[in-house]
Write an enzyme that holds these catalytic residues in place. Structure first.
Site, PDB file in Angstrom:
ATOM      1  N   HIS A 156       0.854  -1.195   0.000  1.00 23.85           N
ATOM      2  CA  HIS A 156       0.000   0.000   0.000  1.00 23.85           C
ATOM      3  C   HIS A 156       0.891   1.248   0.000  1.00 23.85           C
ATOM      4  O   HIS A 156       2.038   1.198   0.461  1.00 23.85           O
ATOM      5  CB  HIS A 156      -0.901   0.025   1.241  1.00 23.85           C
ATOM      6  CG  HIS A 156      -2.005  -0.995   1.210  1.00 23.85           C
ATOM      7  ND1 HIS A 156      -3.046  -0.999   2.105  1.00 23.85           N
ATOM      8  CD2 HIS A 156      -2.222  -2.043   0.379  1.00 23.85           C
ATOM      9  CE1 HIS A 156      -3.867  -2.006   1.833  1.00 23.85           C
ATOM     10  NE2 HIS A 156      -3.383  -2.659   0.792  1.00 23.85           N
ATOM     11  N   GLU A 206       1.022   3.889   1.822  1.00 25.23           N
ATOM     12  CA  GLU A 206       1.582   4.307   3.119  1.00 25.23           C
ATOM     13  C   GLU A 206       2.771   3.430   3.508  1.00 25.23           C
ATOM     14  O   GLU A 206       3.765   3.922   4.050  1.00 25.23           O
ATOM     15  CB  GLU A 206       0.519   4.189   4.233  1.00 25.23           C
ATOM     16  CG  GLU A 206      -0.739   5.004   4.020  1.00 25.23           C
ATOM     17  CD  GLU A 206      -1.853   4.169   3.394  1.00 25.23           C
ATOM     18  OE1 GLU A 206      -1.615   3.505   2.367  1.00 25.23           O
ATOM     19  OE2 GLU A 206      -2.972   4.209   3.930  1.00 25.23           O
ATOM     20  N   CYS A 209      -6.085   1.853   5.842  1.00 26.34           N
ATOM     21  CA  CYS A 209      -6.701   0.567   6.196  1.00 26.34           C
ATOM     22  C   CYS A 209      -6.125   0.120   7.554  1.00 26.34           C
ATOM     23  O   CYS A 209      -5.222   0.759   8.077  1.00 26.34           O
ATOM     24  CB  CYS A 209      -6.387  -0.446   5.095  1.00 26.34           C
ATOM     25  SG  CYS A 209      -4.678  -1.045   5.141  1.00 26.34           S
ATOM     26  N   CYS A 230      -2.192  -0.365   7.450  1.00 22.89           N
ATOM     27  CA  CYS A 230      -1.425   0.888   7.376  1.00 22.89           C
ATOM     28  C   CYS A 230      -1.580   1.701   8.647  1.00 22.89           C
ATOM     29  O   CYS A 230      -0.617   2.313   9.119  1.00 22.89           O
ATOM     30  CB  CYS A 230      -1.842   1.692   6.155  1.00 22.89           C
ATOM     31  SG  CYS A 230      -1.391   0.852   4.620  1.00 22.89           S
TER      32      CYS A 230
HETATM   33 ZN   LIG Z   1      -3.364   0.208   3.702  1.00 25.03          ZN
END
Ligand SMILES: [Zn+2]
Length: 153
Positions: A46, A48, A76, A79
């Site tokens: 992801h 991040e 999410c 993260c």
């Molecule tokens: Zn994430």
């Protein structure tokens, strides 16, 4: 946030869901990332996570003190966990994620008082641009799938 949006566009150019992040310290970007889940076949890639790894390398430390993380979509659970673990003091996100958002929408892991560290959250910055990237991406994806289906029939 404009820089995070620029990162999201890099993801979009690869056919990835357009999500981007940057980490800023003293006015300088020390980490950049965009969603690379499909390209790397890695569920942890992801925006991040990528930005946190780069910033940690730049700071030569896992502690991202005095840093601000900007991300186009609400983090999410994974993260949000990584943000807390890296001690980022402030997270700014563009648009909420009703399906996975853990910075206030479904729950708020960033400001959970029972954890040993909390991250302040600011939301809704350049929300229209951040959300627009995602809606136009998914609209285009649906169109492409529909056209493929119609051609095959
Ligand atoms: Zn994430």
């Amino acid at each position: 946030m404009a820089e995070a949006i620029a990162e999201a566009r890099k993801a979009e150019a690869l056919g990835e869901v357009p999500i981007g992040a940057v980490i800023v310290r003293n006015g300088e970007i020390i980490g950049r990332g965009y969603n690379l889940r499909e390209t790397t076949m890695d569920s942890t890639a992801h925006a991040e996570m990528v930005a946190i790894r780069e910033a940690s390398a730049a700071m030569n430390s896992w502690r991202l003190l005095e840093c601000t993380l900007y991300v186009t979509l609400e983090p999410c659970p994974m993260c949000a966990g990584a943000i807390v673990q890296s001690r980022v003091p402030l997270t700014v996100y563009g648009t909420p994620d009703p399906k996975a958002g853990c910075a206030g929408t479904l729950m708020n892991l960033l400001e959970e008082p029972r954890f040993n560290h909390q991250t302040e959250v600011i939301s809704g910055i350049m929300q229209a641009e951040c959300a627009g990237l995602l809606t136009s991406f998914f609209r285009r994806l649906r169109q492409e799938r529909l056209q493929k289906k119609v051609r095959e029939e």
